[in-house]
Write an enzyme that holds these catalytic residues in place. Structure first.
Site, PDB file in Angstrom:
ATOM      1  N   LEU A  62       0.812  -1.220   0.000  1.00  0.00           N
ATOM      2  CA  LEU A  62       0.000   0.000   0.000  1.00  0.00           C
ATOM      3  C   LEU A  62       0.844   1.268   0.000  1.00  0.00           C
ATOM      4  CD1 LEU A  62      -2.836  -1.070   2.459  1.00  0.00           C
ATOM      5  CD2 LEU A  62      -3.017  -0.745  -0.012  1.00  0.00           C
ATOM      6  N   ARG A  63       2.142   1.135   0.253  1.00  0.00           N
ATOM      7  CA  ARG A  63       3.119   2.239   0.171  1.00  0.00           C
ATOM      8  C   ARG A  63       2.949   3.311   1.238  1.00  0.00           C
ATOM      9  NH1 ARG A  63       6.260  -1.024  -2.533  1.00  0.00           N
ATOM     10  NH2 ARG A  63       5.946  -1.123  -4.779  1.00  0.00           N
ATOM     11  N   ASN A  93       6.975  -3.469   4.153  1.00  0.00           N
ATOM     12  CA  ASN A  93       8.164  -2.741   3.644  1.00  0.00           C
ATOM     13  C   ASN A  93       7.826  -1.281   3.341  1.00  0.00           C
ATOM     14  OD1 ASN A  93       6.565  -3.481   1.434  1.00  0.00           O
ATOM     15  ND2 ASN A  93       8.299  -3.574   0.038  1.00  0.00           N
ATOM     16  N   HIS A 174       9.669 -14.349   1.525  1.00  0.00           N
ATOM     17  CA  HIS A 174      10.039 -13.963   0.159  1.00  0.00           C
ATOM     18  C   HIS A 174      11.343 -14.685  -0.108  1.00  0.00           C
ATOM     19  CE1 HIS A 174      10.953 -10.711  -3.000  1.00  0.00           C
ATOM     20  NE2 HIS A 174      12.090 -11.366  -2.882  1.00  0.00           N
ATOM     21  N   ASP A 300       0.659  -9.495  -5.038  1.00  0.00           N
ATOM     22  CA  ASP A 300       1.933  -8.746  -5.002  1.00  0.00           C
ATOM     23  C   ASP A 300       1.772  -7.381  -5.688  1.00  0.00           C
ATOM     24  OD1 ASP A 300       4.503  -8.053  -4.352  1.00  0.00           O
ATOM     25  OD2 ASP A 300       5.473  -9.585  -5.586  1.00  0.00           O
ATOM     26  N   HIS A 304       4.259   1.615  -8.688  1.00  0.00           N
ATOM     27  CA  HIS A 304       5.373   2.539  -8.913  1.00  0.00           C
ATOM     28  C   HIS A 304       4.895   3.629  -9.865  1.00  0.00           C
ATOM     29  CE1 HIS A 304       8.340   0.142  -6.842  1.00  0.00           C
ATOM     30  NE2 HIS A 304       7.965  -0.928  -7.521  1.00  0.00           N
TER      31      HIS A 304
END
Lengths: 415, 305
Positions: A62-63, A93, A174, A300, A304
């Protein structure tokens, strides 16, 4: 009253699929059955549609916090609803990393599409010291992963499995051996050898999964393989399941649909980790998903911005978005029947999270998706903040007709 | 042909036409005034993101021998140091009005992207470990001048094939012209998968010495000799170096090539590099003529398809 009736669809619940209408009054499913009275309810025509529990994505970036120019929690939830998802597992992350209870609570949002935080296994996802695992657990984290990176040190992973296993959580990996994959940009094979690009070999994934499975045997911790991409990994998981280990696995839609030949274009839209593999690997993960060795689909979804991808392949960030196209791509690539399809998209991810809701039950809060397998739509005007998908402008088969949570219809599309 | 990006896109006829054209320009270079007015008023932009001596100078020399102007960009001390993207640099250079761009970049595919962004003809002067088509064309042009047709020619390429754009391009050009190519390298420096290559391999240079018409040596990067991909430079030379003793085992007419820059005493003995078999300086001079042919083809609307 202002209820809703989903009429004329095939209702998929548990392992059954039956022709029935579904009535939702005040956000609760009040009736499921054939020929129900419409009264003054709003009608969603579900002729030729499958109706079932909303999809759940175990792998969403989701950033937020930290990279909101790519996506944020609101835009990510909107994209999820457009893809038929009613819950997403947010990867840790972010910046800061979800390695403490405080950050996990900021990411967790309850209304509409649920955002479920995952937690990092190690502080800062650096693979060294354990994250605040108790805090994360208390904040509602069930799945722990350093996604984007691998917990490469076997000693660290063993201790994480012991600790998280005792809490009752799940370790998700991962799998990418840092030594074998160093400098890699795409699958190592005939195409990378032609293009002169350093590759990520299939064994870079498989040696990590093989080692981890021995640690599962040792610790008993529940373990989940993220984005399985190779035939060899499918074989390892199959053998582990046969021997009774508590192992589950996911596959991303793009690994079901595309192979490394696409990278011949050197277009960064085809760059993701794990990379697109060979046609044999694509066949193996399709078969693994169909026969259940791979439990579920996970997108996933990795947004970007356009400018970040408008560079040479090797300099581009990795990942593509997936929430809005996943159901169509899975349907087109694997062609499962409605009960299998809902199991892999909705029921299995819920089981992995330890949740109920594998169906459409009277008395439960509405959490529904209407999917028209034979409909078509064009990938445009996406709700995600980013457009990095190889299917942009493509015409896809399989339409998410409606996504409903409680008394909210969060998404409608005809076609 | 609107751009020259890869050898793969060229047919045998394309390559033969380019060799023919280069032959004409090679004669120009031997004249008292080695210059023709063919491209007066045209501007060739050189966008070199990697350090280069011979390739950049060769393109400059080629452009000037055709009376074209050049506009040279090198990233050191430029806007790149201030964080400008490749796209913005390419668009900035485009706005200065060149007719063609020559691009070298460390990333595979960068020249393709520049061609997309600018719409200009682009010559790939080396992208990552992928392609270096003018090097391949000058290599086959050099062999063709010496030997005529290359059908059945036995060629060995020795060295760091895996990381070499020269190996990729030159082997493709040789195979397209009917030559038989053998790659000689430690396993750690061979491409992982050669199914698309149509070449043979050998495990040491001694296997091929008596059986080749041309031996093509690649530069060994000294920094790789620290146990990264082979144990030491001495061990590399022991199995793969073209020493003076080994050169004596070559057949009488066998030729030696190297794209430069050379590591004398590593992949090639100095006496061999400077000896009668060596085509190294021919490659440099012929490279100018070949690049003249490429610029002419792309900017005059004639020449190869």
């Amino acid at each position: 009253m202002s209820g809703l009736i989903i009429s004329g669809g095939l209702v998929v619940s548990g392992g059954d699929a039956t022709a029935a209408d579904v009535i939702v009054d005040e956000g609760i499913v009040t009736a499921v059955g054939p020929g129900l009275e419409i009264d003054d309810r709003e009608v969603i025509d579900a002729t030729d549609c499958w109706v079932g529990a909303g999809f759940v994505d175990l792998h969403t970036h989701l950033r937020e916090p930290g990279q909101e120019w790519k996506e944020n929690i609101e835009s990510g939830r909107d994209a999820a609803a457009a893809g038929g998802y009613t819950a997403v597992l947010a990867m840790p992350n972010t910046d800061p990393v979800i390695d403490s209870g405080y950050v996990a609570r900021q990411v967790k949002r309850g209304d509409g599409v649920r955002v479920i935080p995952s937690g990092a296994i190690t502080m800062g996802r650096l693979g060294e010291r354990l994250a605040h695992l108790d805090e994360l657990w208390e904040a509602g984290v069930k799945v722990f992963t350093d996604d984007g990176d691998t917990v490469a040190d076997g000693g660290v992973l063993r201790r994480a499995m012991e600790y998280i296993g005792q809490l009752g959580g799940l370790v998700a990996q991962h799998a990418e051996d840092p030594g074998l994959c160093a400098g890699g940009h795409m699958h190592e094979g005939s195409v990378s050898s032609r293009l002169g690009m350093m590759g990520l070999p299939s064994v870079g994934e498989e040696v990590i999964v093989a080692r981890d499975l021995k640690l599962v045997e040792l610790t008993g911790c529940r373990y989940h393989v993220q984005h399985v991409s190779t035939a060899g990994t499918v074989e390892l998981i199959e053998a582990a399941k046969r021997s009774g280990l508590p192992v589950t696995a996911e596959v991303a839609p793009h690994h079901l649909a595309l192979d490394h030949g696409e990278v011949s274009s050197m277009d960064p839209v085809f760059k993701m980790y794990p990379p697109l593999r060979t046609p044999d690997d694509v066949a193996a993960v399709r078969e693994g998903l169909a026969n259940g060795v791979i439990d579920c689909v996970a997108t996933d979804h990795a947004p970007h911005a356009a400018f970040e991808k408008d560079v040479p392949f090797e300099e581009a960030p990795r990942g593509i978005i997936g929430l809005e196209t996943a159901a169509s791509i899975v349907h087109m690539s694997v062609g499962m029947d409605p009960t299998q399809f809902f199991d892999r998209m909705s029921h299995a991810p819920r089981r992995i999270l330890g949740e109920d809701g594998a169906g459409v039950a009277v008395g439960a809060t509405a959490d529904l998706v209407v999917f028209r397998p034979e409909g078509t739509w064009t990938v445009e005007n996406l709700r995600s903040r980013s457009n990095n998908t190889p299917w942009l402008d493509a015409k896809l088969e399989g339409v998410v007709g409606a996504t409903i949570v409680g008394s909210d219809t969060m998404w409608r599309r005809s076609g | 042909m609107s751009s020259l990006l890869t050898i793969e896109s060229l047919t045998r006829q394309d390559i033969e036409e380019m060799i023919g054209l280069a032959g004409g320009f090679r004669e120009v270079l031997d004249r008292d005034v080695p210059k023709v007015p063919t491209l007066v008023g045209k501007t060739v932009s050189l966008l070199f993101y990697e350090v280069s001596t011979r390739t950049r100078l060769s393109f400059e020399r080629a452009a000037k021998a055709l009376s074209a102007d050049t506009l040279t960009f090198a990233p050191g001390g430029s806007s790149v140091a201030k964080g400008e993207s490749l796209k913005d640099t390419a668009l900035t250079l485009q706005a200065m009005g060149p007719d063609l761009m020559v691009v070298r970049h460390k990333a595979t595919g960068a020249p393709w992207r520049v061609a997309e962004w600018t719409g200009l003809p682009v010559v790939n002067a080396g992208d990552g470990a992928h392609q270096h088509p003018t090097q391949a064309l000058l290599d086959v042009f050099t062999l063709h001048r010496r030997l005529g047709a290359l059908d059945g020619l036995r060629a060995a390429i020795v060295g760091d094939i895996r990381h070499s754009r020269v190996a990729r391009s030159t082997s493709q050009a040789l195979v397209t012209l009917g030559a038989e190519v053998t790659l000689v390298a430690p396993r750690t420096l061979l491409p992982v998968d050669l199914t698309e290559w149509d070449v043979a391999t050998a495990d040491g240079i001694d296997e091929v010495l008596g059986e080749v018409d041309v031996i093509y040596l690649l530069r060994i990067q000294q920094e790789r000799g620290g146990g990264d991909v082979f144990p030491s430079i001495a061990e590399y030379v022991g199995r793969f170096g073209l020493t003076r003793d080994r050169a004596e085992q070559l057949s009488a007419d066998a030729l030696v090539m190297h794209p430069g820059p050379m590591n004398r005493g590593v992949e090639i003995d100095p006496a061999v590099a400077d000896g009668p078999r060596s085509l190294v300086t021919d490659q440099v001079t012929n490279g100018i003529a070949l690049r003249m042919a490429v610029l002419y083809s792309l900017l005059s609307g004639e020449g190869a398809a």
